[in-house]
Design an enzyme around this catalytic site. Structure first.
Site, mmCIF file in Angstrom:
data_model
loop_
_atom_site.group_PDB
_atom_site.id
_atom_site.type_symbol
_atom_site.label_atom_id
_atom_site.label_comp_id
_atom_site.label_asym_id
_atom_site.label_seq_id
_atom_site.Cartn_x
_atom_site.Cartn_y
_atom_site.Cartn_z
ATOM 1 N N ARG A 1 -2.960 -2.810 22.762
ATOM 2 C CA ARG A 1 -4.190 -2.023 22.958
ATOM 3 C C ARG A 1 -4.433 -1.943 24.461
ATOM 4 N NH1 ARG A 1 -8.485 -4.003 19.127
ATOM 5 N NH2 ARG A 1 -7.301 -2.694 17.697
ATOM 6 N N GLU B 1 -13.309 10.740 10.823
ATOM 7 C CA GLU B 1 -14.570 10.982 10.113
ATOM 8 C C GLU B 1 -15.618 9.914 10.473
ATOM 9 O OE1 GLU B 1 -15.477 13.598 8.537
ATOM 10 O OE2 GLU B 1 -17.389 12.684 7.903
ATOM 11 N N ARG C 1 0.823 -1.215 0.000
ATOM 12 C CA ARG C 1 0.000 0.000 0.000
ATOM 13 C C ARG C 1 0.853 1.259 0.000
ATOM 14 N NH1 ARG C 1 -2.946 -2.436 3.820
ATOM 15 N NH2 ARG C 1 -2.227 -1.090 5.513
ATOM 16 N N GLU D 1 3.527 0.130 18.767
ATOM 17 C CA GLU D 1 2.341 0.980 18.621
ATOM 18 C C GLU D 1 1.394 0.705 19.790
ATOM 19 O OE1 GLU D 1 -0.072 2.015 14.802
ATOM 20 O OE2 GLU D 1 -1.135 0.382 15.806
HETATM 21 P P1 GTP Z 1 -1.227 2.791 9.414
HETATM 22 O O1 GTP Z 1 -0.892 2.358 10.812
HETATM 23 O O2 GTP Z 1 -0.069 2.827 8.530
HETATM 24 O O3 GTP Z 1 -2.423 2.056 8.865
HETATM 25 O O4 GTP Z 1 -1.613 4.278 9.405
HETATM 26 P P2 GTP Z 1 -1.882 5.188 10.611
HETATM 27 O O5 GTP Z 1 -0.814 5.066 11.637
HETATM 28 O O6 GTP Z 1 -2.234 6.539 10.076
HETATM 29 O O7 GTP Z 1 -3.145 4.478 11.136
HETATM 30 P P3 GTP Z 1 -4.266 5.006 12.058
HETATM 31 O O8 GTP Z 1 -3.748 6.044 12.989
HETATM 32 O O9 GTP Z 1 -5.431 5.340 11.211
HETATM 33 O O10 GTP Z 1 -4.586 3.720 12.924
HETATM 34 C C1 GTP Z 1 -4.634 2.451 12.388
HETATM 35 C C2 GTP Z 1 -5.331 1.516 13.372
HETATM 36 O O11 GTP Z 1 -6.269 2.220 14.193
HETATM 37 C C3 GTP Z 1 -6.170 0.484 12.659
HETATM 38 O O12 GTP Z 1 -5.413 -0.669 12.457
HETATM 39 C C4 GTP Z 1 -7.339 0.247 13.601
HETATM 40 O O13 GTP Z 1 -6.968 -0.653 14.634
HETATM 41 C C5 GTP Z 1 -7.533 1.596 14.240
HETATM 42 N N1 GTP Z 1 -8.489 2.455 13.505
HETATM 43 C C6 GTP Z 1 -8.189 3.588 12.831
HETATM 44 N N2 GTP Z 1 -9.290 4.149 12.301
HETATM 45 C C7 GTP Z 1 -10.329 3.357 12.626
HETATM 46 C C8 GTP Z 1 -11.752 3.406 12.365
HETATM 47 O O14 GTP Z 1 -12.288 4.299 11.712
HETATM 48 N N3 GTP Z 1 -12.509 2.384 12.883
HETATM 49 C C9 GTP Z 1 -11.966 1.381 13.626
HETATM 50 N N4 GTP Z 1 -12.785 0.428 14.089
HETATM 51 N N5 GTP Z 1 -10.647 1.303 13.880
HETATM 52 C C10 GTP Z 1 -9.827 2.265 13.390
HETATM 53 MG MG MG Z 2 -0.653 2.508 12.652
#
Ligand code: GTP
Ligand code: MG
Length: 229
Positions: free
Chosen positions: A107, A143, A86, A169
């Site tokens: 978590r 959102e 991705r 994380e």
């Molecule tokens: P990546 O970690 O690279 O995907 O990008 P990022 O760090 O910007 O991710 P983000 O902060 O959006 O968080 C990713 C994780 O948060 C996901 O794997 C989910 O566990 C959780 N998460 C984020 N957005 C949502 C959402 O809209 N709904 C739900 N149920 N979980 C979410």
């Molecule tokens: Mg992440």
């Protein structure tokens, strides 16, 4: 407080996944990748122990456990490679090391909103913990209505080969936020459902996220009042 390790694959299982998915032929330095998993496993244990110790301390000092429970997981090999794809990155261990910070994930589910920030502060202030990334989706919900506090921290892991800083994380959320996220996650996987129905459920969930937040703030106020000396 329960630290659930059921989804926490051990490094041997990851090795099997890599072998079964035939991906091992595409990764030049599979041993290195397995070492990254090993380090991530240890880093999650380090952070998990720190969080347990903090929870213990608060329980003794304030007769209150901020952490309801925790879940740990290692990112599956397939979802690791999916993420690299991705991001338009080749399947190399350098790319994993430089761009993927959530091989180890914890978590932390708390009782109240205050507990999130209390535990975050106490953890971040520890001299061997470095905060690499912070996203506050409680202050600024997504959102979809999603709320949680996301941190990426690094912690030193001591191996026989030397000492390595390894990212973990951490997703902090209340029981209410966790309940909401589980249902919303379930909905996002219902790809075969009637799109109209899904849209309606999504709209309702967005609304409920706000309502849950309002209720959590009011319950927090009661709890603060009860704790006040
Ligand atoms: P990546 O970690 O690279 O995907 O990008 P990022 O760090 O910007 O991710 P983000 O902060 O959006 O968080 C990713 C994780 O948060 C996901 O794997 C989910 O566990 C959780 N998460 C984020 N957005 C949502 C959402 O809209 N709904 C739900 N149920 N979980 C979410
Ligand atoms: Mg992440």
């Amino acid at each position: 407080m329960i630290l659930e390790r059921s989804n926490f694959m051990n490094v041997k299982q990851i090795e099997e996944q890599l072998t079964q998915s035939n991906l091992q032929n595409r990764i030049p330095d599979i041993k290195e990748l397995i070492n990254i998993y090993q380090l991530s496993h240890s880093a999650a244990n380090e952070i998990g122990t720190k969080l347990e110790n903090l929870d213990d301390e608060y329980s003794t000092d304030y007769d209150h456990n901020p952490i309801h429970h925790m879940e740990e997981r290692l990112k599956s090999a397939n979802s690791l490679f999916g993420k690299l794809k991705r991001k338009g990155l080749a399947l190399t261990t350098e790319n994993v090391r430089d761009h993927i910070f959530d091989i180890a994930g914890i978590r932390v589910v708390t009782n109240y909103i205050d507990d999130i920030y209390t535990v975050e502060k106490a953890l971040s202030e520890q001299s061997d913990v470095t905060v690499l990334k912070r996203k506050d989706y409680i202050e600024n919900p997504k959102e979809s209505g999603y709320r949680s506090l996301h941190l990426v921290v690094s912690v030193p892991v001591f191996q026989s080969k030397g000492v390595f800083d390894v990212p973990v994380e951490i997703q902090f959320r209340t029981i209410g936020m966790d309940m909401w996220a589980s249902l919303e996650h379930q909905l996002s996987y219902k790809t075969d459902a009637d799109p109209k129905k899904v849209q309606q459920h999504s709209a309702n969930l967005k609304h409920y996220a706000k309502e849950l937040n309002d209720i959590e703030i009011r319950m927090q106020a009661i709890f603060r009042d009860l704790q006040a000396k």
